[in-house]
Design an enzyme around this catalytic site. Sequence first.
Site, mmCIF file in Angstrom:
data_model
loop_
_atom_site.group_PDB
_atom_site.id
_atom_site.type_symbol
_atom_site.label_atom_id
_atom_site.label_comp_id
_atom_site.label_asym_id
_atom_site.label_seq_id
_atom_site.Cartn_x
_atom_site.Cartn_y
_atom_site.Cartn_z
ATOM 1 N N ASP A 2 0.859 -1.184 0.000
ATOM 2 C CA ASP A 2 0.000 0.000 0.000
ATOM 3 C C ASP A 2 0.896 1.236 0.000
ATOM 4 O OD1 ASP A 2 0.908 0.299 2.598
ATOM 5 O OD2 ASP A 2 -1.007 -0.105 3.545
ATOM 6 N N ASP B 59 -7.885 -7.396 -0.141
ATOM 7 C CA ASP B 59 -7.004 -7.665 0.998
ATOM 8 C C ASP B 59 -7.766 -7.324 2.246
ATOM 9 O OD1 ASP B 59 -5.770 -5.160 2.676
ATOM 10 O OD2 ASP B 59 -6.510 -4.541 0.724
ATOM 11 N N CYS C 186 -13.891 -28.062 5.196
ATOM 12 C CA CYS C 186 -12.591 -27.425 4.921
ATOM 13 C C CYS C 186 -11.524 -28.467 4.609
ATOM 14 C CB CYS C 186 -12.168 -26.588 6.125
ATOM 15 S SG CYS C 186 -10.593 -25.736 5.906
ATOM 16 N N CYS D 149 -8.213 -27.868 4.883
ATOM 17 C CA CYS D 149 -6.925 -27.362 5.380
ATOM 18 C C CYS D 149 -6.240 -28.363 6.307
ATOM 19 C CB CYS D 149 -7.108 -26.006 6.052
ATOM 20 S SG CYS D 149 -7.441 -26.030 7.823
ATOM 21 N N CYS E 105 -7.863 -28.573 9.903
ATOM 22 C CA CYS E 105 -9.103 -29.339 10.013
ATOM 23 C C CYS E 105 -8.860 -30.836 9.824
ATOM 24 C CB CYS E 105 -10.140 -28.819 9.017
ATOM 25 S SG CYS E 105 -10.763 -27.185 9.492
ATOM 26 N N HIS F 265 -6.130 -21.924 9.369
ATOM 27 C CA HIS F 265 -7.462 -22.328 8.886
ATOM 28 C C HIS F 265 -8.163 -21.154 8.207
ATOM 29 C CE1 HIS F 265 -11.620 -23.588 8.663
ATOM 30 N NE2 HIS F 265 -11.904 -22.425 9.223
HETATM 31 ZN ZN LIG Z 1 -9.749 -25.684 8.038
#
Ligand SMILES: [Zn+2]
Length: 376
Positions: free
Chosen positions: A93, A271, A309, A311, A314, A340
């Site tokens: 930025d 963002d 999810c 990820c 998880c 996560h």
């Molecule tokens: Zn997750």
Amino acid sequence: MTARFSFAIHATDGRARTGTITMKRGEIRTPAFMPVGTAATVKAMKPGDVRASGADIILGNTYHLMLRPGAERVDRLGGLHGFMGWDRPILTDSGGYQVMSLAELTKRSEDGVAFKSHLDGTRHLLSPERSIEIQRLLGSNIVMAFDELVPTTSTREVQASAMERSMRWAKRSRDAFDAGGQHAEDNAIFGIQQGALDEGFRKSSADALIDIGFDGYAIGGLAVGEGQEAMFGCLDFAPGQLPASKPRYLMGVGKPTDIVGAVERGVDMFDCVLPTRSGRTGQAFTRSGPINIRNARFAEDQGPLDPACGCPVCATWSRAYLHHLVRAGEILGAMLMTEHNIWFYQQMMADLRAAIGEGRLTAFADDFRARYAAKE
Ligand SMILES: [Zn+2]
């Protein structure tokens, strides 16, 4: 040879688009979410884990980095990429928003903003020329024009004069960018549309920026407390005022449903600190809405944060364990919750890209909103 910067749109669905920005440091699949790496770190995450989540680009904050460790120091150390261990694109930025919200004793003039550091009280001046110089020293790949922000609640006169000054500063930013500097072969520059919620001001701002010419165009001055309905009202006209062939970046947005609605309205880049900041306070994003893992009902919940999810968190750890870590103030709790949340955002962006590509964005967005509002 890879071009310095190019943007190809692969498919459109209504006003939404999916495409690819190509830069020397890599491709950015759009719509894209950029995790925020304020102080040369996406807080509580290693760069390899940020990349594994699907992030193609991260954001760095000029204001923070110019004060600590200092732009000249980062340059002497080889630039932000090597310093922090992230080799893909970085957007910085301009420092304008943060100097006006964080610094002390700010004094605005046509030249720029004089201020005292919130860290040690030292005095600095941030101007369009200095902002571009700092972003180049950092090794930024997408440099933002320096602009002036005023609250959406300001009078029309204040909003108009800030927008007009921002356009003069956009020209100075572009001229400073064109004068060259560190890593000049590896940067693009985006202009920032201002004009609060007013369609006429937004149009004047867009026209001034198009006249100067930029690689991409940001929509600034939103998500500053006006609420989702007012923001969407502005996004019903603002993206269409900007060139269709260039990326459109909505700065500082946002909540998952903000992003879905903005993508439907033609925005390509986002963002926000929300997934990282929330992770450190115990809030997890799930497909059925946000949950606070500190809540007592999770103390013996052996399920994952979000059953849908993919990820690594998880796949391995339970809500009960995360509840324990966060309640005990363990560092790992902040790390896993953040990981996560960043995955949740990146999976949402991948789902949006797929839905646009297959021409089913409306159905996807309606289903996403219905599930997200359902809560558990
Ligand atoms: Zn997750």
